[in-house]
Design an enzyme around this catalytic site. Sequence first.
Site, PDB file in Angstrom:
ATOM      1  CB  SER A  69      35.797  40.994  36.444  1.00 39.82           C
ATOM      2  OG  SER A  69      35.179  39.795  36.858  1.00 39.82           O
TER       3      SER A  69
ATOM      4  CE1 TYR B 134      38.079  41.207  41.538  1.00 38.08           C
ATOM      5  CE2 TYR B 134      36.073  40.377  40.526  1.00 38.08           C
ATOM      6  CZ  TYR B 134      37.433  40.611  40.470  1.00 38.08           C
ATOM      7  OH  TYR B 134      38.135  40.263  39.342  1.00 38.08           O
TER       8      TYR B 134
END
Length: 266
Positions: A148, A161
């Site tokens: 990501s 995350y």
Amino acid sequence: MTAIRTDLSGQTALITGSTSGIGAAMARALAANGAHVVLNGLGDAGEIEKLRAGIEAEYGVTALYHPANMLEPGEIADMVRFAHGKTGRLDILLNNAGVQHVAPVHEFPEEKWDAIIAINLSAAFHAIKAAVPLMKAAGRGRIVNLASAHALVASPFKSAYVAAKHGVFGLTKAVALEVAESGITVNAICPGYVKTPLVEGQIGDTARARGISREDVVRNVMLAAQPTKKFVTYDELAGLLLYLVSDAGASCNGAAYSADGGWTAQ
Ligand code: NAD
């Protein structure tokens, strides 16, 4: 110069978290280019079977499914053995399964932290650990970790995350160095916002919650950090993935490939 081989016919690709969103789209892209695919992920058994059978029918490849839970190291190793055992090879491993939870760090539930680290980071380690000996024996392999933009930069309220995705990039680099002389490459794809069904649903919810238009939600809330003000598409990610797993990608190793509209250039 010799002709570059991009056809994946006969190769086997294992894609974790491929019952939905990006993983399902990447499985289709790999199958469309000739690879046999092994699907994995949670969901309704009937829907998963429809996806699996649909890929076989549409692309003329073998499509299998393994239900390994990414929270369970033993099941992950079994999934890798299943992919290799059923098709006789394992050429491509795409570690894609991931979950998210958004909360301030002092309120972040411990069980959410543990699950995010386990599914988004540790599962990739367990799959890589099982796959590397098989790829080494074959003298070739492609490992791609679906990370990501949050592998490179942070946003508030996403501590687990961001920590997991930064960890994925660290894992990518360490393993890339270990396997560099074995014909195996290990890379990370780092997308910005992708319009998955989940994100699509959030547009309406956020618009209602904030009393603003869908356009304002997309431009000023979701894509505030994404300079193009456009979502990343499945096809754009598939193009990057296909390049990395092709012979042309042989010297791409231990790197993060951004597809984020310029987000991490800021
Ligand atoms: P998604 O929710 O549509 O798909 C996630 C997949 O992971 C599903 O198939 C789900 O079943 C599977 N999964 C979740 N928990 C699991 C478990 N315990 N065991 C096995 N499978 C499990 O999400 P997505 O948006 O397609 O995300 C895919 C990957 O891309 C994730 O790693 C995510 O972090 C990353 N990513 C997404 C975006 C985005 O904007 N959507 C942006 C950057 C990175």
